[in-house]
Design an enzyme around this catalytic site. Structure first.
Site, mmCIF file in Angstrom:
data_model
loop_
_atom_site.group_PDB
_atom_site.id
_atom_site.type_symbol
_atom_site.label_atom_id
_atom_site.label_comp_id
_atom_site.label_asym_id
_atom_site.label_seq_id
_atom_site.Cartn_x
_atom_site.Cartn_y
_atom_site.Cartn_z
ATOM 1 N N SER A 1 0.848 -1.194 0.000
ATOM 2 C CA SER A 1 0.000 0.000 0.000
ATOM 3 C C SER A 1 0.881 1.240 0.000
ATOM 4 C CB SER A 1 -0.902 0.010 1.233
ATOM 5 O OG SER A 1 -1.595 1.240 1.290
ATOM 6 N N HIS B 1 -1.372 -1.098 -4.222
ATOM 7 C CA HIS B 1 -2.630 -0.664 -3.607
ATOM 8 C C HIS B 1 -2.542 0.837 -3.349
ATOM 9 C CE1 HIS B 1 -6.294 -1.154 -1.132
ATOM 10 N NE2 HIS B 1 -5.734 -0.290 -0.297
ATOM 11 N N ASP C 1 -4.432 4.282 -1.981
ATOM 12 C CA ASP C 1 -5.474 4.779 -1.073
ATOM 13 C C ASP C 1 -5.802 6.235 -1.354
ATOM 14 O OD1 ASP C 1 -5.980 2.532 0.650
ATOM 15 O OD2 ASP C 1 -3.983 2.840 1.503
ATOM 16 N N MET D 1 -8.167 9.325 -0.325
ATOM 17 C CA MET D 1 -9.007 9.753 0.812
ATOM 18 C C MET D 1 -9.377 11.221 0.673
ATOM 19 S SD MET D 1 -6.774 8.219 3.919
ATOM 20 C CE MET D 1 -6.025 6.594 3.843
ATOM 21 N N HIS E 1 -8.285 2.147 -3.977
ATOM 22 C CA HIS E 1 -9.243 2.067 -2.879
ATOM 23 C C HIS E 1 -9.760 3.473 -2.602
ATOM 24 C CE1 HIS E 1 -9.631 1.117 1.758
ATOM 25 N NE2 HIS E 1 -10.790 1.394 1.204
ATOM 26 N N MET F 1 -11.638 5.998 -0.651
ATOM 27 C CA MET F 1 -12.279 6.343 0.625
ATOM 28 C C MET F 1 -12.809 7.763 0.493
ATOM 29 S SD MET F 1 -9.386 4.582 3.006
ATOM 30 C CE MET F 1 -8.288 4.395 1.618
ATOM 31 N N MET G 1 -12.158 -4.511 5.464
ATOM 32 C CA MET G 1 -11.282 -3.575 6.184
ATOM 33 C C MET G 1 -11.031 -4.124 7.586
ATOM 34 S SD MET G 1 -10.382 -1.193 4.177
ATOM 35 C CE MET G 1 -9.361 -0.429 5.452
ATOM 36 N N ASP H 1 -7.390 -5.493 4.167
ATOM 37 C CA ASP H 1 -6.601 -4.251 4.209
ATOM 38 C C ASP H 1 -6.593 -3.704 5.633
ATOM 39 O OD1 ASP H 1 -5.389 -1.818 3.670
ATOM 40 O OD2 ASP H 1 -7.042 -1.029 2.465
HETATM 41 C C1 DX5 Z 1 -6.049 2.349 5.617
HETATM 42 C C2 DX5 Z 1 -5.617 2.048 4.207
HETATM 43 C C3 DX5 Z 1 -4.642 0.940 4.102
HETATM 44 C C4 DX5 Z 1 -3.303 1.215 4.741
HETATM 45 C C5 DX5 Z 1 -2.796 -0.107 5.268
HETATM 46 O O1 DX5 Z 1 -7.106 3.223 5.569
HETATM 47 O O2 DX5 Z 1 -6.773 1.672 3.438
HETATM 48 O O3 DX5 Z 1 -4.447 0.526 2.742
HETATM 49 O O4 DX5 Z 1 -2.359 1.748 3.857
HETATM 50 O O5 DX5 Z 1 -1.640 0.111 6.003
HETATM 51 P P1 DX5 Z 1 -1.080 -0.950 7.079
HETATM 52 O O6 DX5 Z 1 -0.789 -2.205 6.323
HETATM 53 O O7 DX5 Z 1 0.144 -0.271 7.595
HETATM 54 O O8 DX5 Z 1 -2.157 -1.147 8.102
HETATM 55 ZN ZN ZN Z 2 -6.528 0.687 1.403
#
Ligand code: DX5
Ligand code: ZN
Length: 219
Positions: free
Chosen positions: A5, A30, A32, A34, A64, A66, A138, A173
């Site tokens: 990620s 991956h 993210d 947000m 992903h 969010m 999640m 995740d």
């Molecule tokens: C959290 C993200 C994850 C995050 C995971 O909101 O969606 O993808 O990067 O990080 P670790 O593996 O450090 O929990």
């Molecule tokens: Zn994620």
């Protein structure tokens, strides 16, 4: 599959960090996105990750979202190179009809994933199940990397796994490391996102090797 990620990457050297985790054995990236509304953090979006597409033309980019309006922003994510778009059932734009949202995103020609926060019931994803390529469980409150794994979320994986078709994937995740990944494998997960456990390791090749060993021990 193991998906580093990039939220845990060093953004001053994003391309080098991505190359490094792929060389170390990561399968896909991956990503993210947000918006500070659906989750209490703001990360980055298409203007940042679009630079990865030409550098890694063959790497599957798992995005992903969010964000409150995943359908509105999905086209520009695909244009920036997203191969999969995962949206949250809690997003205000989609929560009244998650099946329609999945179909709409699927029209863009990408894969579609659906996900839910730890406090949301797994039943909320069911109407969209015929239209998605993956379900993401999640295992932390979405928003930040480096949080503690919530093992109770694996009950959702155990429940949904028998309902999936052979071509549908189950992803996890949050808080995945060499100590938690085996249990996730036993619950039926086949795609594993890991941020801190990979980017935070001094020897990333060894870190990914340990994750794979733990997956194999879990099956
Ligand atoms: C959290 C993200 C994850 C995050 C995971 O909101 O969606 O993808 O990067 O990080 P670790 O593996 O450090 O929990
Ligand atoms: Zn994620």
């Amino acid at each position: 599959m193991i998906l580093p990620s990039i939220l845990s990457a060093d953004f001053s050297r994003l391309a080098e960090d991505c190359r490094d985790v792929l060389n170390a054995g990561g399968d896909f990236l991956h990503i993210d996105v947000m918006d500070g509304h659906l989750v209490p953090n703001i990360s980055f979006a298409a203007p940042v990750f679009k630079w990865l597409r030409p550098i890694f033309p063959d790497v599957f980019l798992d995005v992903h979202l969010m964000i409150d309006e995943p359908v509105r922003y999905a086209p520009e994510m695909v244009k920036a190179g997203a191969n999969n778009i995962t949206f949250h059932v809690e997003a205000p734009e989609v929560r009244s009809d998650v099946a329609a949202a999945a179909r709409e995103i699927g029209k863009l020609g990408c894969h579609v994933g659906i996900t839910l926060k730890p406090g949301t019931k797994i039943e909320t994803v069911l109407p969209a199940l015929p239209y998605v390529d993956l379900v993401l469980i999640m295992s932390v409150e979405p928003g930040f990397g480096g949080q503690k794994f919530m093992a109770d979320q694996l009950d959702k994986a155990r429940l949904i796994k028998p309902m999936l078709k052979p071509n549908q994937r189950l992803e996890i995740d949050g808080g995945i490391d060499e100590h938690t990944i085996g249990e996730a494998r036993r619950a039926g997960i086949d795609w594993f996102v890991a941020g801190n456990a990979i980017f935070g390791a001094t020897d990333r090749t060894a870190a990914i090797r340990r994750l794979r060993e733990a997956i194999n021990a879990g099956t």
